[in-house]
Design a protein around this motif. Structure first.
Motif: not given
Length: 272
Positions: A205-212, A214-222
């Motif tokens: 329904e809504k394409e993701p927004v990406y967040f990163s 770097a200090s934690k080697n983590e990516v979050i998508i919403y």
């Protein structure tokens, strides 16, 4: 106090700073004045307990919160910013410093010092660490997660997907879902993905927004999916936050947060 807040309007994070102070303010009248400095009558707030619009309605949500949790202390972690989106982790402690609740908020700002929308995900069992301020976007990790998203949700290319997953990678699916549990290794992930298709069909329904981070080697998508239950034929819009851990260019863990997991699980199990 308000004069000091207004002085921060040139700061892009000004409305989020005020938003956090709003939640820490226990006087309803003072709080409402603060809300009106960053909130519009068409601004919205959503969490598993409320879905509201406008300044007074938002103030009432916080009033009800403090009726149930009069000694609550709210703290939050560092902010990750992408365009007009901001996300951060938060936690609520009681008067004895015990964790009551934790989660992650996503804010959409209008670029004029005001909040357009807040959506809050709850994770009652979490113990959150305070994150460092984001220094740099981890470009390679973002590419890996973007490829994961495309392969899983768009092309359904499981060969391409498997190349992105580290040996022994862990997928923690919410236990309240009919396909919930902890899955270790990509072969177990595929069984979980296959089982989920027994319960619903989905469209993005809504394409993701990406967040990163770097200090934690983590990516979050919403992002948001529209689900059609195979049992009832009903549809439901479901915002999702997915957290990815990566190492050496491969995904080592995935942990999704469904907006109101209980309601989503009931939706999947319900019959016509």
């Amino acid at each position: 106090m308000l004069n000091g807040l207004f002085a921060q309007k040139k700061d892009k994070l000004y409305p989020v700073t005020v938003y956090e102070k709003v939640w820490q303010e226990k006087n309803s009248d003072t709080r409402l004045k603060m809300i009106k400095s960053i909130w519009l009558e068409d601004s919205t707030f959503e969490d598993p307990s409320a879905s509201i619009k406008g300044t007074v309605a938002f103030n009432n949500v916080i009033n009800e919160f403090y009726k149930k949790n009069p000694d609550a202390v709210l703290t939050s972690g560092a902010k990750i910013v992408k365009d007009n989106y901001v996300t951060w982790e938060w936690k609520i402690l009681d008067s004895k410093n015990n964790l009551v609740m934790a989660g992650r908020d996503f804010a959409r700002l209008n670029g004029k010092g005001q909040v357009s929308k807040i959506i809050s995900f709850w994770d009652k069992g979490a113990t959150l660490s305070e994150a460092d301020i984001l220094k740099n976007l981890e470009a390679d990790n973002l590419k890996v997660v973007a490829k994961y998203y495309e392969s899983l949700f768009k092309t359904r290319d499981f060969d391409a997907l498997s190349a992105l997953i580290a040996d022994g990678a862990v997928y923690n699916q919410a236990t309240g879902l009919p396909y919930g549990g902890t899955y270790i290794g990509f072969s177990e992930w595929t069984k979980m993905f296959t089982k989920s298709t027994e319960f619903f069909d989905l469209q993005i329904e809504k394409e993701p927004v990406y967040f990163s981070d770097a200090s934690k080697n983590e990516v979050i998508i919403y992002f948001t999916i529209s689900c059609k239950s195979k049992k009832s034929g009903k549809t439901m819009s479901v915002p999702i936050s997915e957290h990815f851990d990566l190492k050496d260019g491969k995904i080592t863990a995935v942990r999704p947060f469904y907006y109101d997991t209980k309601t989503f699980a009931e939706f999947l199990k319900s019959k016509k």
